[in-house]
Enzyme design. Sequence first.
Site, PDB file in Angstrom:
ATOM      1  CE1 TYR A 182       9.546 -28.533 -49.101  1.00  0.00           C
ATOM      2  CE2 TYR A 182       7.301 -28.133 -49.863  1.00  0.00           C
ATOM      3  CZ  TYR A 182       8.661 -28.249 -50.125  1.00  0.00           C
ATOM      4  OH  TYR A 182       9.131 -28.074 -51.408  1.00  0.00           O
ATOM      5  CB  CYS A 183      10.830 -25.558 -43.384  1.00  0.00           C
ATOM      6  SG  CYS A 183      10.064 -25.649 -41.756  1.00  0.00           S
ATOM      7  CB  THR A 184      15.097 -28.235 -42.464  1.00  0.00           C
ATOM      8  OG1 THR A 184      15.565 -27.522 -43.608  1.00  0.00           O
ATOM      9  CG2 THR A 184      16.078 -29.369 -42.141  1.00  0.00           C
ATOM     10  CB  CYS A 189       6.312 -24.626 -41.488  1.00  0.00           C
ATOM     11  SG  CYS A 189       7.108 -25.075 -43.037  1.00  0.00           S
ATOM     12  CB  ILE A 211      11.984 -32.190 -45.032  1.00  0.00           C
ATOM     13  CG1 ILE A 211      11.274 -31.045 -45.751  1.00  0.00           C
ATOM     14  CG2 ILE A 211      12.508 -33.205 -46.037  1.00  0.00           C
ATOM     15  CD1 ILE A 211      12.209 -30.097 -46.474  1.00  0.00           C
TER      16      ILE A 211
END
Length: 299
Positions: A182-184, A189, A211
């Site tokens: 997961y990432c912003t 990803c 996210i």
Amino acid sequence: MQKIILYYKFTPIADPEAVRLWQKTLCEKLDLRGRILISKHGINGTLGGDLKNLKTYVKETKQFAGFKGTTFKWSDGGRDNFPKLSVKVRDEIVTFGAAGELKVDEHGVVGGGKHLKPEELHKLVAEKGDDVVFFDGRNAYEAKVGKFKNAVVPDTRTTKDFLDELEGDKYAGIKDKPVVTYCTGGVRCEILSVLMKNRGFKDVYQMDGGIVKYGEKFGDAGLWEGSLYVFDNRMGIKFSDKSKDIGACIHCVAKTSNYENCANNACNDLVLICETCTQDSTKRYHTEACKLADVTPVV
């Protein structure tokens, strides 16, 4: 009314420079600020401005065949959250230092992890329980103020550090488990999941929309805890008034989500500092050395 949009699209671009000129002209016409990176693999951008102008930007950007299906994520903020407009061509739209490993076609990244929408993530966790490993695809300092519960947080200061992190046996114990990256907003990803699969991770997933999309759906009532660090003047956003602070002030260790730039302008590091300690100007430095350097006269 103003807003901020976050977006990316992996698609083959034959002439990145031509796309750069078009995007720069379009943004200037609409008085937008932010950052756009373009490469032969696609586009990655964050922009702020008037709502009607951003809607026009979205409409016109989707006229380009490769960008037609781009997902734009909207959040509070505006033009003033960015110092200027920057539109550049790079080898990578996220700098992992792995341009040679990435392959894209008209459908996006080739060989990446399986995309999971927020509801599908909860279903996976319900089915496989503690076997599911959350793997943070961001820099370690971002995870200090917000992350998925019990997530693995790699020792990364920049995105380029992931290549060294993934080599060797450091994560051998989770390579056979279901791993959710997961990432912003999801863009990091897309690439990270490819790098992980190329290095022996067997069952790799990625958070669809990152996210941001998860927060829109579940806020602080799900598996996320803390605030979301963002790369503009806001520094961070919270999904609801139920958000809790998980970061610790570097001085008094009080819980906080407040990141600030070091008071020494020559230092690029961030300072995680609570609101009480910010009242003391001598504490708004990353290190004691930064404070001393800032007050020492230049000879």
